[in-house]
Design a protein around this motif. Structure first.
Motif, PDB file in Angstrom:
ATOM      1  N   PRO A   1      43.440  54.935  30.548  1.00  0.00           N
ATOM      2  CA  PRO A   1      44.627  55.602  31.090  1.00  0.00           C
ATOM      3  C   PRO A   1      44.686  55.561  32.623  1.00  0.00           C
ATOM      4  O   PRO A   1      45.756  55.384  33.200  1.00  0.00           O
ATOM      5  N   ARG A   2      43.566  55.701  33.284  1.00  0.00           N
ATOM      6  CA  ARG A   2      43.589  55.665  34.752  1.00  0.00           C
ATOM      7  C   ARG A   2      43.936  54.274  35.275  1.00  0.00           C
ATOM      8  O   ARG A   2      44.560  54.142  36.333  1.00  0.00           O
ATOM      9  N   GLN A   3      43.562  53.222  34.563  1.00  0.00           N
ATOM     10  CA  GLN A   3      43.986  51.876  34.952  1.00  0.00           C
ATOM     11  C   GLN A   3      45.499  51.752  34.838  1.00  0.00           C
ATOM     12  O   GLN A   3      46.144  51.134  35.679  1.00  0.00           O
ATOM     13  N   VAL A   4      46.066  52.334  33.805  1.00  0.00           N
ATOM     14  CA  VAL A   4      47.519  52.326  33.626  1.00  0.00           C
ATOM     15  C   VAL A   4      48.189  53.051  34.795  1.00  0.00           C
ATOM     16  O   VAL A   4      49.151  52.552  35.381  1.00  0.00           O
ATOM     17  N   ALA A   5      47.661  54.208  35.156  1.00  0.00           N
ATOM     18  CA  ALA A   5      48.239  54.973  36.260  1.00  0.00           C
ATOM     19  C   ALA A   5      48.130  54.227  37.588  1.00  0.00           C
ATOM     20  O   ALA A   5      49.016  54.329  38.439  1.00  0.00           O
ATOM     21  N   ALA A   6      47.062  53.454  37.751  1.00  0.00           N
ATOM     22  CA  ALA A   6      46.862  52.714  39.000  1.00  0.00           C
ATOM     23  C   ALA A   6      47.736  51.482  39.106  1.00  0.00           C
ATOM     24  O   ALA A   6      48.003  51.003  40.210  1.00  0.00           O
ATOM     25  N   ASP A   7      48.197  50.955  37.967  1.00  0.00           N
ATOM     26  CA  ASP A   7      49.007  49.731  37.976  1.00  0.00           C
ATOM     27  C   ASP A   7      50.089  49.811  36.896  1.00  0.00           C
ATOM     28  O   ASP A   7      50.069  49.069  35.914  1.00  0.00           O
ATOM     29  N   PRO A   8      51.065  50.716  37.077  1.00  0.00           N
ATOM     30  CA  PRO A   8      52.076  50.931  36.030  1.00  0.00           C
ATOM     31  C   PRO A   8      52.936  49.703  35.747  1.00  0.00           C
ATOM     32  O   PRO A   8      53.390  49.525  34.617  1.00  0.00           O
ATOM     33  N   ALA A   9      53.139  48.836  36.727  1.00  0.00           N
ATOM     34  CA  ALA A   9      53.943  47.630  36.485  1.00  0.00           C
ATOM     35  C   ALA A   9      53.225  46.688  35.518  1.00  0.00           C
ATOM     36  O   ALA A   9      53.854  46.106  34.637  1.00  0.00           O
ATOM     37  N   ARG A  10      51.940  46.553  35.668  1.00  0.00           N
ATOM     38  CA  ARG A  10      51.166  45.666  34.789  1.00  0.00           C
ATOM     39  C   ARG A  10      51.106  46.213  33.362  1.00  0.00           C
ATOM     40  O   ARG A  10      51.159  45.453  32.390  1.00  0.00           O
ATOM     41  N   TYR A  11      50.971  47.531  33.240  1.00  0.00           N
ATOM     42  CA  TYR A  11      50.823  48.167  31.928  1.00  0.00           C
ATOM     43  C   TYR A  11      52.084  48.964  31.583  1.00  0.00           C
ATOM     44  O   TYR A  11      52.026  50.139  31.230  1.00  0.00           O
ATOM     45  N   ALA A  12      53.202  48.309  31.672  1.00  0.00           N
ATOM     46  CA  ALA A  12      54.508  48.979  31.566  1.00  0.00           C
ATOM     47  C   ALA A  12      54.684  49.740  30.246  1.00  0.00           C
ATOM     48  O   ALA A  12      55.257  50.840  30.247  1.00  0.00           O
ATOM     49  N   ASP A  13      54.228  49.187  29.139  1.00  0.00           N
ATOM     50  CA  ASP A  13      54.403  49.869  27.845  1.00  0.00           C
ATOM     51  C   ASP A  13      53.645  51.192  27.804  1.00  0.00           C
ATOM     52  O   ASP A  13      54.197  52.223  27.409  1.00  0.00           O
ATOM     53  N   GLN A  14      52.391  51.164  28.203  1.00  0.00           N
ATOM     54  CA  GLN A  14      51.601  52.400  28.194  1.00  0.00           C
ATOM     55  C   GLN A  14      52.114  53.382  29.251  1.00  0.00           C
ATOM     56  O   GLN A  14      52.102  54.598  29.038  1.00  0.00           O
TER      57      GLN A  14
END
Length: 143
Positions: free
Chosen positions: A65-78
């Protein structure tokens, strides 16, 4: 009848093994239970945000989840799921025999709570001894 084994057990990374249940369980059964609800500090659950619970590129257990928060464009679905998470609904957790709390359902809500600076979250606690109430048994049949 015995519990069905967790269907993705061979794909679970070592970091997740202490957190995931080793059997197939049903989130609908979990949500249908009347469980005690308490407020817990976000900090008590925040270590879950460093574990690769979430899928990426169609593969499970790839991103934290913290990776998602750090790069929301890359992990757009999550990221979209996190922003849509409704904090009015409690997280569902299980209290293990050693008293550790493990999030069963609500990691997106937990991330959103942390991002928004919430001090606490509402959690529904399932006792370890009650896990059979959410188990999927046999060949795809509920308990």
């Amino acid at each position: 009848m015995t519990r069905r084994p967790f269907p993705l057990a061979d794909l679970v990374p070592p970091a997740l093994k202490p957190y995931l249940l080793d059997f197939h369980w049903d989130v609908g059964l979990l949500h249908s239970l009347e469980l005690p609800t308490v407020e817990l500090h976000v900090s008590e659950l925040a270590h879950h945000l460093d574990l690769p619970f979430w899928a990426y590129a169609g593969r499970p257990f790839q991103v934290t989840p913290r990776q998602v928060a750090a790069d929301p464009a890359r992990y757009a679905d999550q990221w979209a799921r996190t922003l849509a998470a409704d904090l009015r609904h409690s997280l569902d957790v299980v209290r293990r025999p050693d008293q550790r709390i493990t999030v069963l359902d609500g990691v997106h809500r937990l991330l959103r709570a942390e991002l928004e600076g919430h001090w606490s979250v509402s959690v529904r606690i399932l006792a370890w001894e009650e896990l059979d109430r959410i188990a999927v048994r046999g060949a795809g049949h509920r308990a």
